[in-house]
Design an enzyme around this catalytic site. Structure first.
Site, PDB file in Angstrom:
ATOM      1  N   LYS A 255       0.862  -1.177   0.000  1.00  0.00           N
ATOM      2  CA  LYS A 255       0.000   0.000   0.000  1.00  0.00           C
ATOM      3  C   LYS A 255       0.899   1.226   0.000  1.00  0.00           C
ATOM      4  O   LYS A 255       1.451   1.599   1.033  1.00  0.00           O
ATOM      5  CB  LYS A 255      -0.918   0.003   1.228  1.00  0.00           C
ATOM      6  N   LYS A 428      -7.483  -3.475   3.577  1.00  0.00           N
ATOM      7  CA  LYS A 428      -6.205  -2.827   3.868  1.00  0.00           C
ATOM      8  C   LYS A 428      -5.725  -3.173   5.270  1.00  0.00           C
ATOM      9  O   LYS A 428      -6.522  -3.322   6.193  1.00  0.00           O
ATOM     10  CB  LYS A 428      -6.260  -1.319   3.632  1.00  0.00           C
TER      11      LYS A 428
HETATM   12  P1  ATP Z   1      -6.498   5.533   2.834  1.00  0.00           P
HETATM   13  O1  ATP Z   1      -6.704   6.822   3.529  1.00  0.00           O
HETATM   14  O2  ATP Z   1      -6.195   4.383   3.750  1.00  0.00           O
HETATM   15  O3  ATP Z   1      -5.558   5.604   1.679  1.00  0.00           O
HETATM   16  P2  ATP Z   1      -8.870   5.602   1.166  1.00  0.00           P
HETATM   17  O4  ATP Z   1     -10.218   5.816   1.768  1.00  0.00           O
HETATM   18  O5  ATP Z   1      -8.295   6.702   0.353  1.00  0.00           O
HETATM   19  O6  ATP Z   1      -7.910   5.100   2.305  1.00  0.00           O
HETATM   20  P3  ATP Z   1      -9.171   2.864   0.566  1.00  0.00           P
HETATM   21  O7  ATP Z   1      -9.839   2.231  -0.584  1.00  0.00           O
HETATM   22  O8  ATP Z   1      -9.784   2.670   1.885  1.00  0.00           O
HETATM   23  O9  ATP Z   1      -8.961   4.371   0.195  1.00  0.00           O
HETATM   24  O10 ATP Z   1      -7.691   2.310   0.670  1.00  0.00           O
HETATM   25  C1  ATP Z   1      -6.997   2.021  -0.477  1.00  0.00           C
HETATM   26  C2  ATP Z   1      -6.211   3.226  -0.927  1.00  0.00           C
HETATM   27  O11 ATP Z   1      -4.841   2.899  -0.875  1.00  0.00           O
HETATM   28  C3  ATP Z   1      -6.492   3.562  -2.368  1.00  0.00           C
HETATM   29  O12 ATP Z   1      -7.442   4.583  -2.482  1.00  0.00           O
HETATM   30  C4  ATP Z   1      -5.142   3.953  -2.934  1.00  0.00           C
HETATM   31  O13 ATP Z   1      -4.996   5.342  -2.956  1.00  0.00           O
HETATM   32  C5  ATP Z   1      -4.137   3.403  -1.973  1.00  0.00           C
HETATM   33  N1  ATP Z   1      -3.306   2.313  -2.510  1.00  0.00           N
HETATM   34  C6  ATP Z   1      -1.961   2.242  -2.391  1.00  0.00           C
HETATM   35  N2  ATP Z   1      -1.494   1.116  -2.917  1.00  0.00           N
HETATM   36  C7  ATP Z   1      -2.555   0.422  -3.378  1.00  0.00           C
HETATM   37  C8  ATP Z   1      -2.703  -0.832  -4.017  1.00  0.00           C
HETATM   38  N3  ATP Z   1      -1.667  -1.615  -4.287  1.00  0.00           N
HETATM   39  N4  ATP Z   1      -3.962  -1.216  -4.353  1.00  0.00           N
HETATM   40  C9  ATP Z   1      -5.019  -0.447  -4.073  1.00  0.00           C
HETATM   41  N5  ATP Z   1      -4.944   0.758  -3.466  1.00  0.00           N
HETATM   42  C10 ATP Z   1      -3.721   1.191  -3.117  1.00  0.00           C
END
Ligand code: ATP
Length: 593
Positions: A255, A428
């Site tokens: 991530k 995550k």
């Molecule tokens: P966060 O604040 O934890 O990034 P979020 O609400 O923006 O969360 P989530 O879908 O909950 O989004 O968490 C996944 C996020 O992580 C994605 O929006 C993306 O920006 C990021 N990310 C980083 N690496 C990856 C990956 N390999 N696959 C998917 N998402 C990824």
């Protein structure tokens, strides 16, 4: 008959007085049924406080309260001071407009009533006005509207103008209302939402469902150039549960701590969209070029994370570094100064074909197949994990490399891309504490890495170690490449030269092989984002094995050089035991949060 703006305002007035979501949906459904296809899109935009879909940019009307008062004054003949007093008393420019129009000396006379379409078009004109004379134009348009307005219309014209419609209607409520109005029941909102996830344009979706019903919605296809609503991840703290939830086998991707980016390629046109679907193409001219060069596809929509990179060491930098890219001017120079890499993790469309319904492993293969080998657009690091140990080890490696943790993804046959949904196909697993380390630590240089780019001829990063006095060994903690001034860097070769040796010094315990080994002699003070466990670094391994049962060392995430400590001998450096205590304290602090 085109809908009168007054009719829309009456609906807004009703909506304002309602707190139940169900009633709100009913009123909106009723409103949409009354609208004709030429105006339904405009009603949808206005109701959510927009003029067009988000991906075309939030409209900047550039109207301040004072400007509205001036327009009202011109339209009514009431003095500015009086209006200002009213504003103080009523606290809402909408109410001021309403009251003023009802008191006006100059009557609305014989002007034709305003229609929704007219008002909408006037606001579009205001939003598009720019350059010299645009303020005059805006105020003239406002005066024109207020002159024709009835009191209730004036209330909403003023609120729209200042960007404070605040009906509390979200896009999801609009989708519910559209389903209720045109598909007979709200339960069929899923069909509307599916189309909206592909083309998140509330106006267009309203128009399609109003004219072509369900069949029209089913024909909605993704279109390169129009962002889709992204798939989101659920979160779990317990890695064992993550693995169980995903069926004992999963693709664990790093991530990255960057900015999510949807990359759209339509032949020569390349566009980048943010997580919030805003067009961010201008911020990343370098990424656009990489896509042009390294993606083998006529048309595609792929997703990845843009990550800031240390130009010297090539290591990942924290998300905040991308802030430098948020500017309109000089972006090419900034792009060189703050380089990025993109780690690609999904593909949802390729050359006319949607890939949403394909399971993750297939999508990943397609993604791999369209990428030419290069050093800028890369595939997200992934490992298929089948045990808790594998998952934990991979997690540590991700953290160690500057990532936030993992996004663990289902690999089953039904692991589709769920646009617009937060679901259990992606989970995550991350560390949340991003607090600065409570204190600096003193570490010893035991290795050096050759500099690249601007640092060619000097060193790009140094390998640092803690000192374990019981065993008389130096165990590695981190690689530091940040925090040095140009003059610090210029001095490095001379400073290190006397200590460079051609093999690993006997007392150093390291799994990392630097370009140059350095005899332990120089101590530096370092701070970082936090202490983490690392599969690569060796500091405190025996302690961690004994006390936590894990095979890992202590490392510093995002370390930065603070200053040299010539007053300290290498044996005065921070010990692995102290680092371990700091790590435990950090965990305790987290638990009490
Ligand atoms: P966060 O604040 O934890 O990034 P979020 O609400 O923006 O969360 P989530 O879908 O909950 O989004 O968490 C996944 C996020 O992580 C994605 O929006 C993306 O920006 C990021 N990310 C980083 N690496 C990856 C990956 N390999 N696959 C998917 N998402 C990824």
């Amino acid at each position: 008959m085109p809908m009168l703006f007054e009719t829309l305002c009456e609906y807004y007035d009703k909506l304002e007085k309602i707190t139940s979501k169900i009633d709100m949906t009913k009123i909106l459904a009723d409103l949409f049924r009354k609208a004709d296809p030429e105006e339904i899109d405009k009603i949808a935009y206005l109701t959510v406080g927009e003029l067009w879909p988000d991906y075309l940019g939030h409209p900047e009307l550039g109207i301040a309260e004072r400007m509205i008062l001036r327009a009202i004054s011109k339209a009514t003949g009431l003095g500015i001071e009086r209006l200002e007093k009213l504003l103080k008393a009523l606290g809402d420019v909408g109410k001021v407009a309403e009251r003023a129009i009802s008191m006006r000396k100059i009557g609305a006379l014989m002007v034709a009533p305003l229609t929704v379409k007219e008002v909408y078009e006037k606001f579009v004109k205001i939003a598009k006005a720019s350059g010299p004379g645009s303020q005059d134009l805006k105020i003239r348009i406002l005066i024109g509207m207020f002159v024709s307005a009835k009191p209730i219309e004036a209330r909403y014209i003023a609120r729209i103008a200042i960007g404070q419609l605040r009906l509390g209607v979200g896009e999801m409520t609009i989708l519910d209302a559209l389903a209720e109005a045109f598909l007979r029941t709200r339960e069929r909102r899923e069909i509307v939402e599916k189309a909206y996830n592909r083309v998140p344009d509330i106006g267009l979706i309203a128009k399609i469902v109003a004219t072509e019903g369900e069949e029209g919605l089913r024909k909605v296809r993704v279109e390169p150039g129009i962002p889709i609503r992204p798939m989101l991840a659920e979160r779990l703290e317990d890695p064992a549960e993550i693995l169980r939830k995903l069926g004992g086998e999963a693709a664990a991707e790093w991530k990255y701590d960057g900015e999510r980016c949807q990359i759209h390629k339509k032949r020569d046109t390349i566009k980048l969209f943010s997580r919030r679907l805003e067009d961010i193409t201008y911020q990343y001219p370098d990424v656009v070029e990489y896509v042009r060069k390294f993606i083998k596809a006529e048309e595609c929509i792929i997703e990845g994370e843009i990550v800031a990179i240390d130009p010297e060491t090539g290591e990942m930098r924290p998300f905040q570094e991308l802030m430098h890219r948020k500017r309109k001017y000089d972006i090419s120079r900034i792009a060189e100064e703050y380089p990025v890499k993109v780690y690609l993790f999904d593909i949802v469309y390729l050359n006319g074909e949607e890939l949403f319904e394909k399971p993750y492993p297939e999508r990943r293969k397609v993604l791999e197949s369209i990428l030419k080998p290069n050093d800028h657009l890369l595939l997200a690091h992934v490992k298929i994990v089948r045990s808790l140990e594998e998952l934990e080890k991979w997690f540590l490696e991700a953290i160690e490399n500057g990532c936030e943790g993992l996004v663990v993804k289902a690999v089953r046959g039904d692991a589709i891309y769920q646009a617009g949904a937060r679901g259990w196909l992606w989970i995550k697993y991350k560390r949340d504490y991003k607090s600065e380390m409570a204190d600096t630590v003193d570490l010893v240089v035991v290795g050096a890495f050759a500099g690249k780019g601007r640092r060619a001829g000097s060193y790009g990063a140094l390998l640092l170690a803690a000192y374990d006095s019981e065993r008389d060994v130096f165990e590695t903690v981190c690689k530091v490449g940040s925090g040095f001034t140009d003059s610090d860097l210029a001095q490095l070769p001379n400073l290190l030269q006397p200590y460079i040796v051609d093999r690993k010094p006997a007392r150093v315990i390291s799994e990392i092989e630097p370009d140059y080994w350095v005899e332990p002699a120089l101590v530096m003070e370092v701070i970082g984002a936090e202490l983490t466990l690392s599969p690569v670094h060796t500091a405190g391994r025996n302690l961690i094995k004994r006390e936590l049962g894990k095979t890992a060392g202590i490392a510093i995430r995002f370390p930065r050089f603070v200053r040299w400590r010539p007053d300290k001998k290498p044996e005065d450096a921070t010990s692995p035991r102290e680092l371990f205590e700091m790590y435990l304290a950090q965990l305790r602090k987290l638990e009490t949060k």
